[in-house]
Design a protein around this motif. Sequence first.
Motif, mmCIF file in Angstrom:
data_model
loop_
_atom_site.group_PDB
_atom_site.id
_atom_site.type_symbol
_atom_site.label_atom_id
_atom_site.label_comp_id
_atom_site.label_asym_id
_atom_site.label_seq_id
_atom_site.Cartn_x
_atom_site.Cartn_y
_atom_site.Cartn_z
ATOM 1 N N VAL A 1 14.014 -36.341 65.194
ATOM 2 C CA VAL A 1 14.750 -37.118 64.192
ATOM 3 C C VAL A 1 15.976 -37.758 64.837
ATOM 4 C CG1 VAL A 1 15.987 -37.063 61.988
ATOM 5 C CG2 VAL A 1 13.974 -35.593 62.351
ATOM 6 N N GLY A 2 16.168 -39.024 64.610
ATOM 7 C CA GLY A 2 17.347 -39.716 65.109
ATOM 8 C C GLY A 2 18.590 -39.313 64.311
ATOM 9 N N GLU A 3 19.743 -39.423 64.932
ATOM 10 C CA GLU A 3 20.984 -39.034 64.269
ATOM 11 C C GLU A 3 21.239 -39.923 63.037
ATOM 12 O OE1 GLU A 3 25.767 -38.499 65.206
ATOM 13 O OE2 GLU A 3 24.356 -39.007 66.822
ATOM 14 N N GLY A 4 21.398 -39.274 61.882
ATOM 15 C CA GLY A 4 21.683 -40.007 60.649
ATOM 16 C C GLY A 4 20.516 -40.823 60.146
ATOM 17 N N GLU A 5 19.286 -40.478 60.575
ATOM 18 C CA GLU A 5 18.126 -41.292 60.194
ATOM 19 C C GLU A 5 17.160 -40.549 59.276
ATOM 20 O OE1 GLU A 5 16.276 -44.009 62.994
ATOM 21 O OE2 GLU A 5 17.674 -43.318 64.528
ATOM 22 N N GLU A 6 17.685 -39.611 58.522
ATOM 23 C CA GLU A 6 16.847 -38.906 57.549
ATOM 24 C C GLU A 6 17.547 -38.972 56.197
ATOM 25 O OE1 GLU A 6 14.754 -35.100 58.497
ATOM 26 O OE2 GLU A 6 16.031 -34.308 56.883
ATOM 27 N N GLY A 7 16.920 -39.621 55.231
ATOM 28 C CA GLY A 7 17.516 -39.738 53.910
ATOM 29 C C GLY A 7 16.711 -40.673 53.028
ATOM 30 N N TYR B 1 15.409 -43.868 51.189
ATOM 31 C CA TYR B 1 15.206 -45.191 51.777
ATOM 32 C C TYR B 1 16.396 -46.107 51.528
ATOM 33 C CZ TYR B 1 12.944 -49.630 52.907
ATOM 34 O OH TYR B 1 12.635 -50.856 53.456
ATOM 35 N N SER B 2 16.972 -46.065 50.333
ATOM 36 C CA SER B 2 18.091 -46.943 49.983
ATOM 37 C C SER B 2 19.330 -46.623 50.809
ATOM 38 C CB SER B 2 18.416 -46.816 48.495
ATOM 39 O OG SER B 2 18.734 -45.478 48.167
ATOM 40 N N ASP B 3 19.421 -45.376 51.289
ATOM 41 C CA ASP B 3 20.570 -44.988 52.122
ATOM 42 C C ASP B 3 20.331 -45.315 53.594
ATOM 43 O OD1 ASP B 3 21.883 -43.977 49.880
ATOM 44 O OD2 ASP B 3 20.989 -41.993 50.129
ATOM 45 N N ILE B 4 19.127 -45.040 54.064
ATOM 46 C CA ILE B 4 18.808 -45.285 55.471
ATOM 47 C C ILE B 4 18.740 -46.784 55.760
ATOM 48 C CG2 ILE B 4 17.086 -44.967 57.279
ATOM 49 C CD1 ILE B 4 18.637 -42.447 56.541
ATOM 50 N N ASN B 5 18.122 -47.516 54.852
ATOM 51 C CA ASN B 5 17.995 -48.972 55.003
ATOM 52 C C ASN B 5 18.922 -49.651 53.997
ATOM 53 O OD1 ASN B 5 15.470 -49.420 56.890
ATOM 54 N ND2 ASN B 5 14.964 -47.733 55.497
ATOM 55 N N PHE B 6 20.210 -49.348 54.124
ATOM 56 C CA PHE B 6 21.182 -49.834 53.141
ATOM 57 C C PHE B 6 21.166 -51.357 53.055
ATOM 58 C CE2 PHE B 6 25.382 -51.544 52.120
ATOM 59 C CZ PHE B 6 25.536 -51.006 50.849
ATOM 60 N N ASP C 1 8.745 -40.471 40.549
ATOM 61 C CA ASP C 1 9.870 -39.517 40.529
ATOM 62 C C ASP C 1 9.665 -38.314 41.445
ATOM 63 O OD1 ASP C 1 11.388 -41.033 38.718
ATOM 64 O OD2 ASP C 1 10.277 -40.192 37.023
ATOM 65 N N LEU C 2 9.065 -38.562 42.578
ATOM 66 C CA LEU C 2 8.876 -37.515 43.580
ATOM 67 C C LEU C 2 9.905 -37.745 44.690
ATOM 68 C CD1 LEU C 2 6.771 -35.195 43.711
ATOM 69 C CD2 LEU C 2 5.447 -36.624 45.292
ATOM 70 N N PRO C 3 10.860 -36.820 44.868
ATOM 71 C CA PRO C 3 11.895 -37.025 45.896
ATOM 72 C C PRO C 3 11.276 -37.192 47.284
ATOM 73 C CG PRO C 3 12.517 -35.233 44.434
ATOM 74 C CD PRO C 3 11.080 -35.565 44.119
ATOM 75 N N CYS C 4 11.721 -38.247 47.991
ATOM 76 C CA CYS C 4 11.126 -38.556 49.276
ATOM 77 C C CYS C 4 12.156 -39.185 50.201
ATOM 78 C CB CYS C 4 9.935 -39.507 49.088
ATOM 79 S SG CYS C 4 9.059 -39.910 50.612
ATOM 80 N N TYR C 5 12.132 -38.771 51.472
ATOM 81 C CA TYR C 5 13.028 -39.321 52.486
ATOM 82 C C TYR C 5 12.261 -40.242 53.433
ATOM 83 C CZ TYR C 5 16.713 -35.854 51.452
ATOM 84 O OH TYR C 5 17.685 -35.095 50.862
ATOM 85 N N TYR C 6 12.985 -41.201 53.948
ATOM 86 C CA TYR C 6 12.529 -42.007 55.077
ATOM 87 C C TYR C 6 13.155 -41.371 56.314
ATOM 88 C CZ TYR C 6 11.745 -46.225 57.958
ATOM 89 O OH TYR C 6 11.348 -47.110 58.928
ATOM 90 N N VAL C 7 12.335 -41.087 57.330
ATOM 91 C CA VAL C 7 12.842 -40.430 58.528
ATOM 92 C C VAL C 7 12.580 -41.334 59.738
ATOM 93 C CG1 VAL C 7 12.795 -38.365 59.972
ATOM 94 C CG2 VAL C 7 12.261 -38.188 57.520
#
Length: 469
Positions: free
Chosen positions: A445-451, A453-458, A384-390
């Motif tokens: 950072v690429g455009e729209g590529e920070e978020g 994992y489930s959102d970035i790699n939908f 439960d540690l918030p984490c983004y894929y960039v």
Amino acid sequence: MKIKKISIFIFAFFITLFFSTNYSLISSSAATSGAIALNTTTSYLVKGETTVLKVTGISAKATWTSKNKRIANVSSSGKVTAITYGTTTVVATVNNKSYTCKVIVVDPSELYLKPSAEIIMVGGKEVTLNPQSYLYSTVAIQKMGITYEITGNDSIKISSAGEVTAAKAGKFKVTAYIHGKKFGTVSITADDFKGFSDSEANVAVEDTKEIYFADNYKLYDKLHNEDVNVTSSDPKVVEVKLAYSVENLDYYYGIEITGVADGTAIVSVNVSGVKRQIKVTVGIGTTVLAPVDAVKTGNYTGYTGNSLETLKWVRKFIDSNNLMSSSVTDREKVSIIQNYLIQSYKSNVGDTVYKNSISRILFDGDGVCGDYATTFCFLCECIDLPCYYVGGVSDNGRGDGWVGHAWNKVQVDGIWYYIDTYWCAGLHSLDKYYLTTDLWSDHKVGEGEEGYYSDINFSRYATYIYDLG
């Protein structure tokens, strides 16, 4: 004595008058018992055909006339003869009262058949013959007494309403008649849709497979149209569509199934009321929890092999390091995870049984930047540690210039920090690329590529399920 004779005479007179009156009433009633009417008020005939009209409810003789003798004439006895096409009225006159019958002499050439389909399914929905005319109304056609003759398939049945059903396959012809006069013939094919070439099917998750209809059966799009329907009992497990082919004619030769998630579903194809089904097993055939939920709950039902081994290892790693405990700070948790990634880096770069990113990173320390970023996201979500894929580009200073790269951004004690787990592991360091609030100058950072994992790699599939194993 004279008075007595007069009295007897008067009595006899009244008796005679009474019986005479009642006899007259009885005779009159017998002659007009029931309502007076013609035996029919509308008659459909073809040219040369005859019918006999009668006045019912009275014994008196009727006088018969036709308002248009060129169309139909009538004899003194009520016999009507159709002369030519058209409509006339025949009148019966009795006791100065007239009773009429509309006579329609039908032109068979003005009628034709327009069946609802050219194909009928054995045991399926009926095909309606639909006799039509530009001259006569639908209501009138229904009253004409149309009959049908079938040739070519002795299993065909036709109802009085012109609805056709078939008990066995084969081509046949239907000829329509009105009072013995032929007016149309149509050819129809009775098809026997037996279903699929296989009784069951298996497909891997994210894979697509074709299943053919039995006996090389073909569903012709132009003939069946909306009478074909294909469904999955659980679209979250398996998706299905008709498999389409273009070879001289357009037709469907089977179905195409796509595995969405482990489990089973029933795929149904309904063709004109005939339903055929096939059981489809996707993956292991059991619905499983998403990997993060499986780790959190300790419920690994449905997982096997390397995937099961990976999930159990992650849970043991979390428990042995108290990563779910509030007594351990977020920074300490990230440090424990990164230190393990440093320790295991390139521990096995040879042959391996682990094929997918998370398992390969955790057990072999072998993978690229995206594999490390994915694995770090997975481990953080499990605790439960918030984490983004960039995603973006980086310049490692070796003369390669800016190349594609992936790293992470993690929330530690309420503050978001960048962390490049791959470079930290490769450098064996918790220094420059570890937990910084500002992005390093050699990363973009690429455009729209920070978020997340489930959102970035939908994906429509459970997050991380194909990163295990």
